[in-house]
Design a protein around this motif. Structure first.
Motif, mmCIF file in Angstrom:
data_model
loop_
_atom_site.group_PDB
_atom_site.id
_atom_site.type_symbol
_atom_site.label_atom_id
_atom_site.label_comp_id
_atom_site.label_asym_id
_atom_site.label_seq_id
_atom_site.Cartn_x
_atom_site.Cartn_y
_atom_site.Cartn_z
ATOM 1 N N GLU A 23 -18.781 70.308 185.186
ATOM 2 C CA GLU A 23 -17.707 70.291 186.158
ATOM 3 C C GLU A 23 -17.847 68.899 186.847
ATOM 4 N N SER A 24 -18.950 68.359 186.887
ATOM 5 C CA SER A 24 -19.214 67.097 187.629
ATOM 6 C C SER A 24 -19.153 65.987 186.878
ATOM 7 N N ALA A 25 -18.710 66.060 185.579
ATOM 8 C CA ALA A 25 -18.437 64.895 184.888
ATOM 9 C C ALA A 25 -17.440 63.761 185.417
ATOM 10 N N TYR A 26 -16.368 64.348 186.265
ATOM 11 C CA TYR A 26 -15.578 63.378 186.619
ATOM 12 C C TYR A 26 -15.981 62.678 187.829
ATOM 13 N N GLU A 27 -16.895 63.402 188.669
ATOM 14 C CA GLU A 27 -17.454 62.529 189.877
ATOM 15 C C GLU A 27 -18.267 61.540 189.325
#
Length: 67
Positions: A23-27
């Motif tokens: 889920e932190s890939a975008y950040e």
């Protein structure tokens, strides 16, 4: 003392689950793009997820998995 320990543990679990589910890939993507060019226009999260899915589906060597 106990409360701060529980908060630290909850924070660590949250971080682990976010990393596990990616889920932190975008950040990470936004931070990387802006570190190279602060004025760069980054896609929205929805556009980013669509680009990731399209890239995964188009790579025959990796094989597409829905789950």
């Amino acid at each position: 003392m106990l409360r701060s320990g529980l908060l630290r543990a909850a924070s660590a679990v949250r971080w682990y689950v976010r990393e596990l589910m990616d889920e932190s890939a975008y950040e990470r993507y936004v931070a990387h793009a802006r570190s190279h060019d602060p004025s760069v226009s980054v896609p929205s999260r929805r556009e980013f997820e669509r680009m990731r899915t399209d890239r995964q589906e188009s790579d025959p060597s990796a094989g597409f998995r829905c789950c």
